[in-house]
Design a protein around this motif. Sequence first.
Motif, PDB file in Angstrom:
ATOM      1  N   GLU A  63      38.984  37.466  23.656  1.00 51.19           N
ATOM      2  CA  GLU A  63      37.576  37.069  23.153  1.00 51.19           C
ATOM      3  C   GLU A  63      37.192  35.695  23.662  1.00 51.19           C
ATOM      4  O   GLU A  63      35.889  35.252  24.083  1.00 51.19           O
ATOM      5  CB  GLU A  63      37.740  36.965  21.783  1.00 51.19           C
ATOM      6  N   GLU A  64      38.178  34.562  23.858  1.00 54.17           N
ATOM      7  CA  GLU A  64      37.789  33.288  24.050  1.00 54.17           C
ATOM      8  C   GLU A  64      37.508  33.230  25.532  1.00 54.17           C
ATOM      9  O   GLU A  64      36.455  32.489  26.079  1.00 54.17           O
ATOM     10  CB  GLU A  64      39.183  32.523  23.794  1.00 54.17           C
ATOM     11  N   LEU A  65      38.220  34.001  26.338  1.00 61.90           N
ATOM     12  CA  LEU A  65      37.661  33.913  27.951  1.00 61.90           C
ATOM     13  C   LEU A  65      36.414  34.583  28.291  1.00 61.90           C
ATOM     14  O   LEU A  65      35.936  34.319  29.027  1.00 61.90           O
ATOM     15  CB  LEU A  65      38.924  34.876  28.663  1.00 61.90           C
ATOM     16  N   SER A  66      35.938  35.531  27.262  1.00 62.88           N
ATOM     17  CA  SER A  66      34.640  36.085  27.522  1.00 62.88           C
ATOM     18  C   SER A  66      33.498  34.962  27.495  1.00 62.88           C
ATOM     19  O   SER A  66      32.301  35.328  27.731  1.00 62.88           O
ATOM     20  CB  SER A  66      34.465  37.344  26.717  1.00 62.88           C
ATOM     21  N   SER A  67      33.791  34.116  26.697  1.00 58.15           N
ATOM     22  CA  SER A  67      32.782  33.024  26.335  1.00 58.15           C
ATOM     23  C   SER A  67      32.704  32.000  27.634  1.00 58.15           C
ATOM     24  O   SER A  67      31.852  31.003  27.550  1.00 58.15           O
ATOM     25  CB  SER A  67      33.153  32.118  25.006  1.00 58.15           C
ATOM     26  N   ARG A  68      33.419  32.171  28.602  1.00 60.74           N
ATOM     27  CA  ARG A  68      33.558  31.170  29.663  1.00 60.74           C
ATOM     28  C   ARG A  68      33.462  31.780  30.957  1.00 60.74           C
ATOM     29  O   ARG A  68      33.172  33.138  31.009  1.00 60.74           O
ATOM     30  CB  ARG A  68      34.908  30.720  29.680  1.00 60.74           C
ATOM     31  N   THR A  69      32.937  31.119  31.913  1.00 59.44           N
ATOM     32  CA  THR A  69      32.684  31.373  33.358  1.00 59.44           C
ATOM     33  C   THR A  69      33.691  30.951  34.269  1.00 59.44           C
ATOM     34  O   THR A  69      34.331  29.948  34.066  1.00 59.44           O
ATOM     35  CB  THR A  69      31.357  31.173  33.609  1.00 59.44           C
ATOM     36  N   PHE A  70      34.018  31.815  35.374  1.00 59.88           N
ATOM     37  CA  PHE A  70      35.121  31.306  36.297  1.00 59.88           C
ATOM     38  C   PHE A  70      34.619  31.771  37.604  1.00 59.88           C
ATOM     39  O   PHE A  70      33.787  32.400  37.866  1.00 59.88           O
ATOM     40  CB  PHE A  70      36.291  32.222  35.995  1.00 59.88           C
ATOM     41  N   PRO A  71      35.210  30.918  38.609  1.00 59.97           N
ATOM     42  CA  PRO A  71      34.481  31.149  39.996  1.00 59.97           C
ATOM     43  C   PRO A  71      35.338  32.230  40.694  1.00 59.97           C
ATOM     44  O   PRO A  71      35.758  32.246  41.847  1.00 59.97           O
ATOM     45  CB  PRO A  71      34.913  29.776  40.926  1.00 59.97           C
ATOM     46  N   ARG A  72      34.856  33.414  40.214  1.00 62.41           N
ATOM     47  CA  ARG A  72      35.593  34.659  40.609  1.00 62.41           C
ATOM     48  C   ARG A  72      35.690  34.904  42.092  1.00 62.41           C
ATOM     49  O   ARG A  72      36.489  35.226  42.831  1.00 62.41           O
ATOM     50  CB  ARG A  72      35.160  35.830  39.845  1.00 62.41           C
ATOM     51  N   GLU A  73      34.410  34.977  42.547  1.00 57.83           N
ATOM     52  CA  GLU A  73      33.983  35.422  44.089  1.00 57.83           C
ATOM     53  C   GLU A  73      34.838  34.235  45.026  1.00 57.83           C
ATOM     54  O   GLU A  73      35.528  34.763  45.894  1.00 57.83           O
ATOM     55  CB  GLU A  73      32.700  35.104  44.447  1.00 57.83           C
ATOM     56  N   GLY A  74      34.567  32.974  44.694  1.00 56.53           N
ATOM     57  CA  GLY A  74      35.346  31.960  45.374  1.00 56.53           C
ATOM     58  C   GLY A  74      36.636  31.830  45.343  1.00 56.53           C
ATOM     59  O   GLY A  74      37.443  31.780  46.326  1.00 56.53           O
ATOM     60  N   LEU A  75      37.194  32.132  44.225  1.00 57.67           N
ATOM     61  CA  LEU A  75      38.777  32.086  44.087  1.00 57.67           C
ATOM     62  C   LEU A  75      39.403  33.465  44.549  1.00 57.67           C
ATOM     63  O   LEU A  75      40.300  33.157  45.387  1.00 57.67           O
ATOM     64  CB  LEU A  75      39.082  32.407  42.512  1.00 57.67           C
ATOM     65  N   SER A  76      38.504  34.599  44.646  1.00 58.42           N
ATOM     66  CA  SER A  76      39.012  35.576  45.105  1.00 58.42           C
ATOM     67  C   SER A  76      39.127  35.793  46.727  1.00 58.42           C
ATOM     68  O   SER A  76      39.968  36.161  47.422  1.00 58.42           O
ATOM     69  CB  SER A  76      38.219  36.842  44.744  1.00 58.42           C
ATOM     70  N   GLU A  77      38.095  35.067  47.277  1.00 58.39           N
ATOM     71  CA  GLU A  77      38.014  34.615  48.644  1.00 58.39           C
ATOM     72  C   GLU A  77      39.064  33.690  48.943  1.00 58.39           C
ATOM     73  O   GLU A  77      39.780  33.784  50.250  1.00 58.39           O
ATOM     74  CB  GLU A  77      36.526  34.144  49.240  1.00 58.39           C
ATOM     75  N   CYS A  78      39.424  32.772  48.180  1.00 59.05           N
ATOM     76  CA  CYS A  78      40.418  31.593  48.439  1.00 59.05           C
ATOM     77  C   CYS A  78      41.639  32.284  48.635  1.00 59.05           C
ATOM     78  O   CYS A  78      42.411  32.174  49.522  1.00 59.05           O
ATOM     79  CB  CYS A  78      40.280  30.652  47.470  1.00 59.05           C
ATOM     80  N   ILE A  79      42.140  33.116  47.725  1.00 57.66           N
ATOM     81  CA  ILE A  79      43.152  33.881  47.649  1.00 57.66           C
ATOM     82  C   ILE A  79      43.472  34.848  48.741  1.00 57.66           C
ATOM     83  O   ILE A  79      44.444  34.835  49.385  1.00 57.66           O
ATOM     84  CB  ILE A  79      43.524  34.513  46.334  1.00 57.66           C
ATOM     85  N   SER A  80      42.545  35.493  49.169  1.00 63.19           N
ATOM     86  CA  SER A  80      42.326  36.564  50.146  1.00 63.19           C
ATOM     87  C   SER A  80      42.607  35.753  51.372  1.00 63.19           C
ATOM     88  O   SER A  80      43.362  36.129  52.259  1.00 63.19           O
ATOM     89  CB  SER A  80      40.971  37.219  50.228  1.00 63.19           C
ATOM     90  N   SER A  81      42.207  34.394  51.790  1.00 63.50           N
ATOM     91  CA  SER A  81      42.206  33.906  53.017  1.00 63.50           C
ATOM     92  C   SER A  81      43.681  33.419  52.977  1.00 63.50           C
ATOM     93  O   SER A  81      44.329  33.235  54.175  1.00 63.50           O
ATOM     94  CB  SER A  81      41.256  32.741  53.189  1.00 63.50           C
ATOM     95  N   TYR A  82      44.310  32.905  51.886  1.00 62.44           N
ATOM     96  CA  TYR A  82      45.535  32.306  51.841  1.00 62.44           C
ATOM     97  C   TYR A  82      46.616  33.674  52.219  1.00 62.44           C
ATOM     98  O   TYR A  82      47.501  33.189  52.724  1.00 62.44           O
ATOM     99  CB  TYR A  82      46.088  31.807  50.574  1.00 62.44           C
ATOM    100  N   MET A  83      46.162  34.980  51.573  1.00 60.21           N
ATOM    101  CA  MET A  83      47.362  35.809  51.720  1.00 60.21           C
ATOM    102  C   MET A  83      47.266  36.626  53.229  1.00 60.21           C
ATOM    103  O   MET A  83      48.135  37.558  53.302  1.00 60.21           O
ATOM    104  CB  MET A  83      47.237  36.795  50.616  1.00 60.21           C
ATOM    105  N   LYS A  84      46.116  36.160  54.052  1.00 58.93           N
ATOM    106  CA  LYS A  84      45.857  36.921  55.085  1.00 58.93           C
ATOM    107  C   LYS A  84      47.328  36.670  56.220  1.00 58.93           C
ATOM    108  O   LYS A  84      47.584  35.546  56.321  1.00 58.93           O
ATOM    109  CB  LYS A  84      44.760  36.276  55.948  1.00 58.93           C
ATOM    110  N   GLY A  85      47.722  37.675  56.463  1.00 62.61           N
ATOM    111  CA  GLY A  85      49.014  37.529  57.414  1.00 62.61           C
ATOM    112  C   GLY A  85      50.461  37.668  56.427  1.00 62.61           C
ATOM    113  O   GLY A  85      51.267  37.877  57.154  1.00 62.61           O
ATOM    114  N   LEU A  86      50.185  37.744  55.299  1.00 67.17           N
ATOM    115  CA  LEU A  86      51.327  38.091  54.257  1.00 67.17           C
ATOM    116  C   LEU A  86      51.445  39.669  54.106  1.00 67.17           C
ATOM    117  O   LEU A  86      50.437  40.385  54.264  1.00 67.17           O
ATOM    118  CB  LEU A  86      51.297  37.244  53.132  1.00 67.17           C
ATOM    119  N   PRO A  87      52.673  40.018  53.744  1.00 66.37           N
ATOM    120  CA  PRO A  87      52.879  41.336  53.630  1.00 66.37           C
ATOM    121  C   PRO A  87      51.714  41.732  52.578  1.00 66.37           C
ATOM    122  O   PRO A  87      51.555  41.305  51.600  1.00 66.37           O
ATOM    123  CB  PRO A  87      54.193  41.617  53.194  1.00 66.37           C
TER     124      PRO A  87
END
Length: 558
Positions: A63-87
């Motif tokens: 419930e507490e998290l639902s009241s906040r906003t997060f950089p989901r798209e940017g964070l997902s892209e960031c993690i995806s770019s870091y994990m590129k080349g990893l198993p």
Amino acid sequence: MWNDILIVRISRARKGVIHMELESLNIPAINQFASKYLKQEEPVTSFFHYNINRPSVYEERMEELSSRTFPREGLSECISSYMKGLPSSDKVEEALEKLRDNAVTVVAGQQAGLLTGPLYTIHKIISVIQLARQQEARLGHPVVPVFWIAGEDHDYQEVNHIYVEKGSKLEKVGYPERVLEKKMTSHITYSKSVMKKWLDDILVALGETEYSKQLSVELHQMIDEEETIVRLFAHIVMSLFKDFGLLVIDSSHPPLRKLEATHFRHLIENSESITDAVLLQQREIRESGFHTQLEISPSAANLFLQIQNERALLDRDGDMFFEKNSGKTYSSVELLSVLEKSPESFSNNVVTRPMMQEWLFPNLAFIAGPGEIAYWGELKRAFEYVDLKMPPVVPRLNITLVEREINKRIQDLQLSIHGVITEGVTTARDAFWKSLERPGIEKEMKSIQDELDRRYEEIRKQAVSIDQGLNPILDKNLEFHHGQFDYLRKKIDKALKDKHSLIFTQFMKVENSIRPNEGPQERTWNVLYFLNKYGPTFIRDLTALDYSFDGTHKVIYI
């Protein structure tokens, strides 16, 4: 009650699955603060925002998290770019999509140790995966496991070695390439030939098994594919856990720094107030009878800046920031200008890293070790100052792996696994040694020595009447005779130890395995030993056991 054994045995013995049994023991944490937190006792719980024993704790957090906003798209892209080349795997891609959409996360973090470092890093990852899986099923909402690699840390000496057993002794095997600067570990490269040679020497020390050759081939390939020790760490971790949908991110990944820039601005502008909040919280904790973990001065800015290729900790005096060693100073305006041009130059310290993590991730829970629990308790007021709530801080799984032959030795020596985990074998080994003593021999030697002393005193009285200069000669002569008795005692002790060497070796093997270096197994042993001995499915089977987050110590019999 707290020291009683709660037995919950889970046996896995299907085809292709390593036989494992799980037993839960009630063992308090060494850290008094963490021990009380495990039992959710006051006043410790007052230093956190959530009581993790409340049945509705995760619903409250959702419930507490639902009241906040997060950089989901940017964070997902960031993690995806870091994990590129990893198993990777379909589960990993699915986790990235979940995070991009509306998933919450369970996060843990750790420095990047060579060959994954001590076992507690593996235990943290298993904890993240397990809690995410359990809560996703319970809440009916996607939950993604994330491992935050503290690549910004610069304590290279803490991560540049592993331990192996040679004969009956544990030996620390340090990686030979030196790093003199205070570099972030993410910036530390390695020589591929040196790393391979170091790995091969370790595998030789571990002993060849049916799995050694393939393990060596796979690790050599990983070494070839990466350049830095943090990327190699991430590669090994993902090779072990990719099928569980784990996501990993290096805290010093440049795209992540850009995502964090606005939060760094907030930390710079409010650094004085954040430090004051931590100091006030620490005072309250000390007044409650506990020691504090964080060493923080009133001038601490709680941020690092990259200065001349080294990571430098900043202090603050009014509107000026300075670094003690280099003498560099910056006004707030100048520091914000550096941030705008190169956010990758900044990194967090132990105070600000948890806040940054909570700004970025929709964290359902944070998995913490005993030390982390203690210092997170010092951050409550700082979190509140920046208008954040600490997530539920969930103690990671504490695990001890007990091999079949070690368990047999424990039984043969009439020890208990609970006793060995908490106290080691010293008391039992000393008792066994005392049982071997031959009091008759010692009594006779002591009697002869006493008689020798008496006779020498009579000789002394007559000798010194002739010449006082004979006194030191008598002392030296008597000392020589006593020395011969000490020599004889040592020879008798050695003969006894040699005669019972098998049992003393048994004690040493148990100690090395369960309580090495007088501490928990997870702080000394590395997962490579188990991968070499039990094969590539070892981690899969260990992770898939049915764990409960009930504060008990998990003993896994292999």
